[in-house]
Design an enzyme around this catalytic site. Structure first.
Site, short mmCIF file in Angstrom:
data_model
loop_
_atom_site.label_atom_id
_atom_site.label_comp_id
_atom_site.label_asym_id
_atom_site.label_seq_id
_atom_site.Cartn_x
_atom_site.Cartn_y
_atom_site.Cartn_z
N ASN A 85 -1.42 2.31 10.97
CA ASN A 85 -0.44 1.26 10.66
C ASN A 85 0.37 0.90 11.90
O ASN A 85 0.87 1.80 12.60
CB ASN A 85 0.55 1.76 9.61
CG ASN A 85 -0.11 1.93 8.25
OD1 ASN A 85 -1.31 1.79 8.12
ND2 ASN A 85 0.69 2.23 7.25
N ASP A 132 4.23 4.84 -2.87
CA ASP A 132 5.11 5.68 -2.05
C ASP A 132 6.29 6.18 -2.87
O ASP A 132 7.32 5.53 -3.01
CB ASP A 132 5.60 4.87 -0.84
CG ASP A 132 6.52 5.70 0.05
OD1 ASP A 132 6.69 6.91 -0.22
OD2 ASP A 132 7.08 5.13 1.01
N HIS A 134 0.72 6.66 9.83
CA HIS A 134 1.93 5.83 9.82
C HIS A 134 2.80 6.17 11.03
O HIS A 134 2.66 7.25 11.60
CB HIS A 134 2.75 6.12 8.56
CG HIS A 134 2.20 5.50 7.32
ND1 HIS A 134 2.89 4.58 6.58
CD2 HIS A 134 1.03 5.68 6.68
CE1 HIS A 134 2.17 4.22 5.53
NE2 HIS A 134 1.03 4.87 5.57
N GLY A 135 3.72 5.26 11.34
CA GLY A 135 4.71 5.57 12.37
C GLY A 135 4.12 5.60 13.77
O GLY A 135 4.04 6.65 14.41
N GLU A 137 1.70 9.50 0.27
CA GLU A 137 2.24 10.22 1.42
C GLU A 137 2.74 11.59 0.96
O GLU A 137 3.85 11.68 0.43
CB GLU A 137 3.39 9.37 2.00
CG GLU A 137 4.24 9.99 3.05
CD GLU A 137 5.37 9.04 3.48
OE1 GLU A 137 5.12 7.83 3.66
OE2 GLU A 137 6.51 9.50 3.61
N ASP A 170 1.94 -2.00 1.50
CA ASP A 170 2.41 -0.79 2.18
C ASP A 170 3.77 -0.38 1.61
O ASP A 170 4.60 -1.23 1.29
CB ASP A 170 2.52 -1.12 3.69
CG ASP A 170 2.61 0.12 4.55
OD1 ASP A 170 2.14 1.18 4.11
OD2 ASP A 170 3.15 0.02 5.67
N HIS A 171 3.98 0.90 1.51
CA HIS A 171 5.28 1.44 1.06
C HIS A 171 5.85 0.75 -0.17
O HIS A 171 6.97 0.23 -0.14
CB HIS A 171 6.31 1.41 2.20
CG HIS A 171 5.99 2.37 3.29
ND1 HIS A 171 6.11 3.73 3.15
CD2 HIS A 171 5.49 2.17 4.54
CE1 HIS A 171 5.71 4.34 4.25
NE2 HIS A 171 5.33 3.41 5.11
N ASN A 193 3.43 -1.84 13.55
CA ASN A 193 4.47 -2.82 13.29
C ASN A 193 5.02 -3.27 14.66
O ASN A 193 4.45 -4.14 15.31
CB ASN A 193 5.53 -2.17 12.38
CG ASN A 193 6.60 -3.14 11.90
OD1 ASN A 193 6.78 -4.20 12.49
ND2 ASN A 193 7.29 -2.78 10.84
P1 13P Z 1 6.19 1.79 12.50
O1 13P Z 1 5.24 2.33 13.49
O2 13P Z 1 7.07 0.74 13.05
O3 13P Z 1 6.97 2.83 11.82
O4 13P Z 1 5.34 1.03 11.37
C1 13P Z 1 4.07 1.25 11.04
C2 13P Z 1 3.96 1.90 9.72
O5 13P Z 1 3.73 3.07 9.64
C3 13P Z 1 4.09 1.10 8.50
O6 13P Z 1 3.71 1.81 7.38
#
Ligand code: 13P
Length: 294
Positions: free
Chosen positions: A237, A107, A215-216, A137, A84-85, A239
């Site tokens: 995704n 990314d 994401h996010g 992205e 990722d990233h 976290n």
């Molecule tokens: P967050 O939701 O904490 O930003 O992480 C998930 C993510 O998008 C990782 O790529």
């Protein structure tokens, strides 16, 4: 274009798209999280992706990568390993050369668009030649999280359908649109403002060409996860949203509990959150959609 139809990340995401459900892509920093992914996926009979940042190789040579790949290859359900990233050419090539990653997020969103597109095109080709699927992205999802270069000083840019098409032309397999989502904290559910109208246009542009990934997701509720899946997101995704119980436990118990118990309970708490998410995004019971030859 190399044929990636048998790539396990591609197969998992395409099956999710066809079945109208999502699945977790879990950012893992340590052993507990990696093991929790397998336990949750097997308990829920769900597909799952393990996400590592390039940080994993900085920290743990290739050893953490090998562990995560071994978990994916030996699980009884479809699992794949995704980088990722990956924000530099060096990180992408280093990871690709391990032969352990099924997919990589190229990314380049911290560059201006023209440079982003040309770098992405070149690196997508590099990964594809090695049989590795890719993600990019378009626009720029703002914010940051542990292990990712913070783009908070750059302007967040929402993705347009035209931009999505430009990125699809780079050859990517998965597309991570910026629709108001941010990395890191939203500082309250009331601040999560996702532009589903925009996503509709992007979904139409992407149809049959790439699968969409979200994401996010920090602070997302089950309902917000469901809305994203309904709007076409396949892998989501996560976290902090699966780590917070573990972190609370760690804050109380680190140094006060035998390590075996600490690790087992920590793993269990992450597993619990991943299972919650699998129910929310609809991947529970869907493991059979991707046949494994083991
Ligand atoms: P967050 O939701 O904490 O930003 O992480 C998930 C993510 O998008 C990782 O790529």
């Amino acid at each position: 274009m190399p044929d990636l139809s048998q790539n396990i990340s591609v197969r998992i995401l395409k099956a999710a798209e066809a079945g109208g459900y999502g699945l977790p892509g879990v950012v893992c920093y340590n052993l507990e999280a990696i093991i929790a992914c397998r336990k949750a996926a097997e308990a829920k009979n769900s597909p799952c992706q393990i996400l590592l940042f390039p940080w994993a190789q900085d920290y743990g040579y290739d050893n953490l990568v090998n562990l995560a790949a071994d978990v994916c290859r030996s699980a009884k359900v479809p699992m794949s390993l995704h980088l990722d990233h990956a924000q530099s050419e060096e990180a992408i090539k280093r990871a690709a050369q391990t032969g352990k990653f099924d997919s990589i997020m190229v990314d380049m969103s911290h560059y201006e668009k023209a440079e982003n597109l040309s770098r992405t095109t070149e690196l997508v080709r590099y990964c594809h030649d090695l049989g590795i699927a890719t993600e990019a992205e378009p626009g720029r999802i703002n914010g940051g999280e542990a292990g990712v270069q913070d783009t908070g000083d750059l302007e967040g840019i929402l993705t347009t359908p035209e931009e999505a098409l430009q990125f699809i032309d780079t050859g990517i397999d998965f597309l991570a649109p910026a629709i108001g989502n941010v990395h890191g904290p939203y500082h309250g559910v009331e601040n999560i403002k996702l532009d589903f109208e925009r996503l509709k246009g992007i979904r139409e542009a992407a149809k049959g060409k790439v699968t969409l990934v979200m994401h996010g997701t920090n602070e997302f509720t089950a309902d917000i996860f469901r809305q994203c899946v309904q709007a076409g997101m396949t892998r989501l995704n996560v976290n902090q949203v699966v780590l917070w119980k573990y972190e609370q436990y760690a804050a109380q118990k680190a140094g006060r509990t035998p390590l075996t118990e600490y690790m087992e309970e920590g793993t269990r708490l992450i597993q619990e959150r991943i299972e919650w998410m699998m129910d929310a995004v609809g991947s529970t019971g869907k493991a059979g959609d991707v046949k494994l030859d083991r």
